[in-house]
Design a protein around this motif. Sequence first.
Motif, PDB file in Angstrom:
ATOM      1  N   SER A  34      45.103  -6.146 -23.865  1.00 39.72           N
ATOM      2  CA  SER A  34      45.616  -4.861 -24.793  1.00 39.72           C
ATOM      3  C   SER A  34      47.074  -4.948 -25.083  1.00 39.72           C
ATOM      4  O   SER A  34      48.027  -5.685 -24.677  1.00 39.72           O
ATOM      5  N   SER A  35      47.462  -4.327 -26.314  1.00 40.57           N
ATOM      6  CA  SER A  35      48.818  -4.182 -26.738  1.00 40.57           C
ATOM      7  C   SER A  35      49.381  -2.898 -26.344  1.00 40.57           C
ATOM      8  O   SER A  35      50.583  -2.595 -26.884  1.00 40.57           O
ATOM      9  N   ARG A  36      48.662  -2.217 -25.416  1.00 36.21           N
ATOM     10  CA  ARG A  36      49.334  -0.943 -24.849  1.00 36.21           C
ATOM     11  C   ARG A  36      50.269  -1.180 -23.995  1.00 36.21           C
ATOM     12  O   ARG A  36      49.935  -2.115 -22.740  1.00 36.21           O
ATOM     13  N   ILE A  37      51.294  -0.494 -23.786  1.00 45.25           N
ATOM     14  CA  ILE A  37      52.060  -0.555 -22.735  1.00 45.25           C
ATOM     15  C   ILE A  37      52.568   0.865 -22.178  1.00 45.25           C
ATOM     16  O   ILE A  37      52.562   1.784 -22.816  1.00 45.25           O
ATOM     17  N   ILE A  38      53.124   0.877 -21.058  1.00 47.08           N
ATOM     18  CA  ILE A  38      53.507   2.217 -20.341  1.00 47.08           C
ATOM     19  C   ILE A  38      55.147   2.123 -20.469  1.00 47.08           C
ATOM     20  O   ILE A  38      55.800   1.419 -20.046  1.00 47.08           O
ATOM     21  N   GLU A  39      55.769   3.087 -21.070  1.00 50.23           N
ATOM     22  CA  GLU A  39      57.243   3.170 -21.339  1.00 50.23           C
ATOM     23  C   GLU A  39      57.732   4.474 -20.356  1.00 50.23           C
ATOM     24  O   GLU A  39      56.874   5.504 -20.312  1.00 50.23           O
ATOM     25  N   GLN A  40      58.757   4.464 -19.580  1.00 49.74           N
ATOM     26  CA  GLN A  40      59.189   5.185 -18.823  1.00 49.74           C
ATOM     27  C   GLN A  40      60.455   5.882 -19.659  1.00 49.74           C
ATOM     28  O   GLN A  40      61.374   5.314 -19.984  1.00 49.74           O
ATOM     29  N   CYS A  41      60.512   7.075 -19.901  1.00 42.09           N
ATOM     30  CA  CYS A  41      61.490   8.005 -20.704  1.00 42.09           C
ATOM     31  C   CYS A  41      62.143   9.045 -19.659  1.00 42.09           C
ATOM     32  O   CYS A  41      61.503   9.756 -19.034  1.00 42.09           O
ATOM     33  N   GLN A  42      63.663   8.934 -19.738  1.00 47.17           N
ATOM     34  CA  GLN A  42      64.264   9.869 -19.039  1.00 47.17           C
ATOM     35  C   GLN A  42      64.995  10.998 -19.884  1.00 47.17           C
ATOM     36  O   GLN A  42      65.545  10.406 -21.137  1.00 47.17           O
ATOM     37  N   CYS A  43      64.737  12.358 -19.696  1.00 46.82           N
ATOM     38  CA  CYS A  43      65.570  13.343 -20.781  1.00 46.82           C
ATOM     39  C   CYS A  43      65.899  14.526 -20.034  1.00 46.82           C
ATOM     40  O   CYS A  43      65.269  14.836 -18.771  1.00 46.82           O
ATOM     41  N   PRO A  44      66.448  15.408 -20.489  1.00 46.65           N
ATOM     42  CA  PRO A  44      66.800  16.543 -20.045  1.00 46.65           C
ATOM     43  C   PRO A  44      65.531  17.510 -19.778  1.00 46.65           C
ATOM     44  O   PRO A  44      64.785  17.338 -20.784  1.00 46.65           O
ATOM     45  N   LYS A  45      65.339  18.483 -18.947  1.00 49.67           N
ATOM     46  CA  LYS A  45      64.170  19.053 -18.920  1.00 49.67           C
ATOM     47  C   LYS A  45      63.689  19.869 -20.015  1.00 49.67           C
ATOM     48  O   LYS A  45      64.387  20.435 -20.921  1.00 49.67           O
ATOM     49  N   LYS A  46      62.419  19.241 -20.203  1.00 47.04           N
ATOM     50  CA  LYS A  46      61.817  19.991 -21.448  1.00 47.04           C
ATOM     51  C   LYS A  46      60.758  21.086 -21.166  1.00 47.04           C
ATOM     52  O   LYS A  46      60.450  21.252 -19.727  1.00 47.04           O
ATOM     53  N   GLY A  47      60.179  21.665 -21.767  1.00 43.59           N
ATOM     54  CA  GLY A  47      59.057  22.587 -21.501  1.00 43.59           C
ATOM     55  C   GLY A  47      57.797  21.668 -20.962  1.00 43.59           C
ATOM     56  O   GLY A  47      57.941  20.566 -20.648  1.00 43.59           O
ATOM     57  N   ALA A 103      61.304  12.877 -16.069  1.00 38.91           N
ATOM     58  CA  ALA A 103      60.854  11.614 -16.503  1.00 38.91           C
ATOM     59  C   ALA A 103      59.421  11.754 -16.865  1.00 38.91           C
ATOM     60  O   ALA A 103      58.601  12.367 -16.396  1.00 38.91           O
ATOM     61  N   LEU A 104      59.177  10.948 -18.138  1.00 38.30           N
ATOM     62  CA  LEU A 104      57.813  11.080 -18.626  1.00 38.30           C
ATOM     63  C   LEU A 104      57.317   9.315 -18.522  1.00 38.30           C
ATOM     64  O   LEU A 104      58.064   8.691 -18.981  1.00 38.30           O
ATOM     65  N   PHE A 105      56.344   9.362 -18.629  1.00 48.23           N
ATOM     66  CA  PHE A 105      55.683   7.873 -18.596  1.00 48.23           C
ATOM     67  C   PHE A 105      54.713   8.166 -19.705  1.00 48.23           C
ATOM     68  O   PHE A 105      53.562   8.981 -20.013  1.00 48.23           O
ATOM     69  N   ILE A 106      54.716   7.289 -20.892  1.00 47.94           N
ATOM     70  CA  ILE A 106      54.081   7.378 -22.048  1.00 47.94           C
ATOM     71  C   ILE A 106      53.394   6.062 -22.597  1.00 47.94           C
ATOM     72  O   ILE A 106      54.126   4.816 -22.405  1.00 47.94           O
ATOM     73  N   GLU A 107      52.083   6.191 -22.642  1.00 48.53           N
ATOM     74  CA  GLU A 107      51.429   4.816 -23.059  1.00 48.53           C
ATOM     75  C   GLU A 107      51.234   4.907 -24.555  1.00 48.53           C
ATOM     76  O   GLU A 107      51.191   5.650 -25.502  1.00 48.53           O
ATOM     77  N   ARG A 108      51.811   3.590 -24.975  1.00 49.82           N
ATOM     78  CA  ARG A 108      52.030   3.263 -26.401  1.00 49.82           C
ATOM     79  C   ARG A 108      51.585   1.947 -26.929  1.00 49.82           C
ATOM     80  O   ARG A 108      51.290   1.123 -26.105  1.00 49.82           O
ATOM     81  N   VAL A 109      51.357   1.741 -28.237  1.00 47.60           N
ATOM     82  CA  VAL A 109      50.787   0.420 -28.624  1.00 47.60           C
ATOM     83  C   VAL A 109      52.115  -0.216 -28.853  1.00 47.60           C
ATOM     84  O   VAL A 109      53.203   0.174 -29.459  1.00 47.60           O
ATOM     85  N   ARG A 110      52.323  -1.518 -28.197  1.00 51.45           N
ATOM     86  CA  ARG A 110      53.531  -2.391 -28.383  1.00 51.45           C
ATOM     87  C   ARG A 110      53.679  -2.689 -29.787  1.00 51.45           C
ATOM     88  O   ARG A 110      52.954  -2.924 -30.697  1.00 51.45           O
ATOM     89  N   ASP A 111      54.920  -2.743 -30.188  1.00 51.76           N
ATOM     90  CA  ASP A 111      55.582  -3.044 -31.580  1.00 51.76           C
ATOM     91  C   ASP A 111      55.006  -4.705 -31.763  1.00 51.76           C
ATOM     92  O   ASP A 111      55.525  -5.173 -30.700  1.00 51.76           O
ATOM     93  N   HIS A 112      54.718  -4.864 -32.897  1.00 49.49           N
ATOM     94  CA  HIS A 112      54.310  -6.566 -32.977  1.00 49.49           C
ATOM     95  C   HIS A 112      55.628  -7.164 -33.610  1.00 49.49           C
ATOM     96  O   HIS A 112      56.462  -6.374 -34.209  1.00 49.49           O
ATOM     97  N   GLU A 113      55.885  -8.269 -33.041  1.00 46.88           N
ATOM     98  CA  GLU A 113      57.033  -8.946 -33.617  1.00 46.88           C
ATOM     99  C   GLU A 113      56.936  -9.878 -34.528  1.00 46.88           C
ATOM    100  O   GLU A 113      55.941 -10.640 -34.886  1.00 46.88           O
TER     101      GLU A 113
END
Length: 106
Positions: A41-54, A96-106
Amino acid sequence: MQITVQRAPADCQGPDIVSDLITDELTAREKGRQEIDANCSSRIIEQCQCPKKGFVETGTLVQVTEAEGRWRGISTYWSRTLTLDADNDRFTADMALFIERVRDHE
């Protein structure tokens, strides 16, 4: 028995699967899906930190804006952290959000 399992975009070939435990077509297809998810799979899990959202419901499409640009993915997990100041009268909330996305092709 020969089964071909293919998922979009179908641009990454995995190895052939040979197992005595595969005895029917349904089992073969499921094993193929599992192998694709685990190895091709070209899918990866990214972890993002941000101020509190809804509230962010898991399974929803989210858009992330970074200095490098924007990208989208599916939220898979989130958590909030509250930090109290020394006097315990103010707090900050981070997410903290964990987001599954498609990996960018290099």
